[in-house]
Design an enzyme around this catalytic site. Sequence first.
Site, mmCIF file in Angstrom:
data_model
loop_
_atom_site.group_PDB
_atom_site.id
_atom_site.type_symbol
_atom_site.label_atom_id
_atom_site.label_comp_id
_atom_site.label_asym_id
_atom_site.label_seq_id
_atom_site.Cartn_x
_atom_site.Cartn_y
_atom_site.Cartn_z
ATOM 1 N N SER A 1 9.424 4.402 -11.885
ATOM 2 C CA SER A 1 8.395 4.015 -12.849
ATOM 3 C C SER A 1 7.097 4.725 -12.492
ATOM 4 C CB SER A 1 8.192 2.502 -12.811
ATOM 5 O OG SER A 1 7.062 2.114 -13.555
ATOM 6 N N HIS B 1 7.287 6.225 -3.531
ATOM 7 C CA HIS B 1 7.227 5.764 -2.146
ATOM 8 C C HIS B 1 8.563 6.007 -1.439
ATOM 9 C CE1 HIS B 1 9.500 2.021 -2.846
ATOM 10 N NE2 HIS B 1 8.835 1.910 -3.973
ATOM 11 N N SER C 1 6.702 -1.272 0.283
ATOM 12 C CA SER C 1 6.641 -1.215 -1.173
ATOM 13 C C SER C 1 5.331 -0.568 -1.574
ATOM 14 C CB SER C 1 6.724 -2.620 -1.778
ATOM 15 O OG SER C 1 5.558 -3.362 -1.463
ATOM 16 N N LYS C 2 5.181 -0.325 -2.867
ATOM 17 C CA LYS C 2 3.939 0.258 -3.358
ATOM 18 C C LYS C 2 2.750 -0.631 -3.013
ATOM 19 C CE LYS C 2 5.878 2.754 -7.326
ATOM 20 N NZ LYS C 2 5.879 2.890 -8.787
ATOM 21 N N ARG C 3 2.999 -1.947 -2.950
ATOM 22 C CA ARG C 3 1.900 -2.881 -2.738
ATOM 23 C C ARG C 3 1.746 -3.293 -1.274
ATOM 24 N NH1 ARG C 3 4.458 -4.207 -7.455
ATOM 25 N NH2 ARG C 3 3.194 -4.235 -9.339
#
Length: 466
Positions: free
Chosen positions: A13, A19, A246-248
Amino acid sequence: MSRAPVRTRIAPSPTGFLHLGTARTALYSWAYARHHGGKFILRIEDTDVARSTQESVDQIIASMHWLGLDADEGPVFQMQRLQRYRAVAERMVADGTAYRCYCTPEELDQMREAQRARGEKTRYDGRWRPEPGKTLPPVPEGIAPVIRLRNPPHGEVTWNDLVKGPITISNREIDDLIIMRTDGVPTYNFAVVVDDFDMRISHVFRGDEHVNNTPWQINIFNAIGAPLPVFAHVPIILGDDGQKLSKRRGAVSVTAYEEAGYLPEAMLNYLARLGWSHGDEELFSRAQLVEWFDGEHLSKSPAQWDAAKLNWVNAHYIKQSGDDALAGLVATQLQRRGIEARGDERLARLCALFKDRCSTTVELADWVSMYFGDVAPGADDVAAHVTPAVGPALASLADRLRTVEWNKAAIAAAVKETLAEHKVKMPQLAPAVRVLVCGRVQTPSIDTVLELFERDVVTARLQRPV
């Protein structure tokens, strides 16, 4: 196992950078396709219009290219396929495998609140689901409907996961999920199925956070009469804190590792071993990975990110790299520091001299930078090594180096003569030379290091005031 031609995909997405977890999944998908002589497809799942950006798309493609995971087809963008999703959804409605639901967001909130109050699992209660003998509510005016999957009410969903083995989930555990929003944009689970069907995807490698999505997706495959791909849900990668990357949380973009001085061969090697093995092999080439990656020996347990192990792998590949290739990478690192060294004939020789001491090209640039800009010796190093006792020898060495031929043998002879003249030992003189000229105490042999400097730089630094 499917007997269809092997076709795998990666479908990130574009709501942020690529990542490490997605990069590893892309690597497994690519390697499996290459092993079987199949095709690898890149799909961009950009239906989250509010958060998707072209910058993210560009970064994803650049990361894939850097890793050498070039796709055979794509990128394919979901937002360019809206008419296809809508057509499939309408056909499902006509076939009775999907239906329109006119619940407002407020009604759904009330539904969930009532279920929580009763201690029930929150789920859609099927009020707009058509059933024999059931009278549906009147269609409200001014309400745009969603389309929901008419999920089988009984039975089980079972698949044989390539990583986890047989998995079974009861249809009673899943409800009639929305497949098409009111604005005509498909939801993730529906678009994925239509895409995988249209692209003839045979094997789906993805993170095991998608296990819970798979029953819905299998039921959608069945609803549209599509063959099922083989699913392979790989475990997550844990960071140093034991939490999921993760991205976060804690993840770093693939391009950040490129900028930090890692080689794509090393990243590919390291990522492959995070959840897969071939005997005890730790270091292997891209060709060996393709030869060995047959879908077996994928770990069922989460992998632990180990920065020290990555540095060890990267150091190996730096040592194996050609000096000219390293020179180009180091020139880029120096350019980021405002130093223009590209084209300097010394650069490849400098890389050859220092690469055995480095685990990244950033570290290699740290060594090489002393040849293209001034250094600042540390006060403690100066106090410890540039002593009054060695001062006269340093001055004599500077004088000799002004006139000798500028090569390793002549420099070594000048050093030897200076030692004899002043009756000092190499362990006294060499550290002082290194501190003044290189800004550090430890280097390779002093004659080899000095030879690659410009003569005037060496003599000036040897006489710098301290």
